[in-house]
Design an enzyme around this catalytic site. Structure first.
Site, PDB file in Angstrom:
ATOM      1  N   GLY A 105     -10.202  -4.405  24.847  1.00 36.57           N
ATOM      2  CA  GLY A 105      -9.557  -3.149  24.504  1.00 36.57           C
ATOM      3  C   GLY A 105     -10.278  -2.020  25.211  1.00 36.57           C
ATOM      4  CB  ALA A 120     -14.707  -1.390  26.857  1.00 33.57           C
ATOM      5  CG  ASP A 121     -14.935  -4.935  20.979  1.00 36.16           C
ATOM      6  OD1 ASP A 121     -16.164  -4.864  20.785  1.00 36.16           O
ATOM      7  OD2 ASP A 121     -14.223  -5.853  20.537  1.00 36.16           O
ATOM      8  CB  THR A 122     -14.813  -8.173  25.616  1.00 32.38           C
ATOM      9  OG1 THR A 122     -14.679  -7.122  26.574  1.00 32.38           O
ATOM     10  CG2 THR A 122     -14.245  -9.460  26.191  1.00 32.38           C
TER      11      THR A 122
END
Length: 191
Positions: free
Chosen positions: A104, A67-69
């Site tokens: 994501g 995950a990436d924010t």
């Protein structure tokens, strides 16, 4: 099948744990750099890079979650602040207005040789903040390692006025979206 979270983020780990998911953690050591320009493409690419980095170290029946924010305001992507001054400038830019938080999520099944990348977007409104409020918030240290320099689940809850969308997306892992991906694409049901 063993689930692996490709993240050292305590927040992502807490979200998964809160719904009873059994998983192990293998933090991704990939550099968070991408050629993508649009926020949804940035987070999907970086989440894929994180999950892929961990996937390369494993073999067998593993399901890897990356995950990436990022925060998006005025056509500018805000990642993690470099220092207090950077955090101040980010919070000043967010003060008294709406912005978007994109996360994501990539899920890789080694057994099925399958990769699914999706994203979630949440609109967040930050109260109008005086410089003093921003400085006081920064002194709490919560801005460190946070996209946009705030954490909605901590002291940041005092500066967020309202949100439109998934709260957990703003924390860093849109668990409802992840559940949909796991059940639809991998026949893994959390409920």
């Amino acid at each position: 099948m063993e689930i692996v979270l490709a993240s050292g983020s305590p927040r992502r780990s807490e979200i998964l744990s809160s719904i009873g998911v059994n998983f192990s953690i293998i933090p991704s050591d990939v550099e968070e750099v991408t050629d993508e320009k649009e926020p949804e493409k940035i987070v999907m690419d970086l989440s894929w890079k994180k999950a892929s980095f961990v996937a390369e170290k494993l073999s067998g029946d593993f399901l890897i979650i990356g995950a990436d924010t990022v925060v998006f305001v005025d056509g500018v992507v805000l990642g993690k602040p470099k220092n207090k001054s950077d955090a101040f400038n980010m919070l000043k830019a967010l003060s008294g207005r709406w912005h978007q938080v994109y996360t994501g999520v990539t899920v890789i099944s080694l057994e099925q040789n399958k990769i699914v990348k999706e994203y979630e977007k949440t609109d967040v409104y930050i109260k109008s903040l005086s410089d003093e409020m921003i400085f006081n918030y920064i002194e709490k240290g919560e801005y460190i390692d946070k996209a946009g320099s705030y954490a909605i689940q901590g002291y940041g809850s005092l500066i967020v006025d309202k949100i439109n969308g998934d709260y957990y997306n703003v924390v860093g892992l849109p668990i409802s979206k992840l559940h949909d991906i796991l059940s639809r694409e991998f026949d893994v049901h959390l409920l």
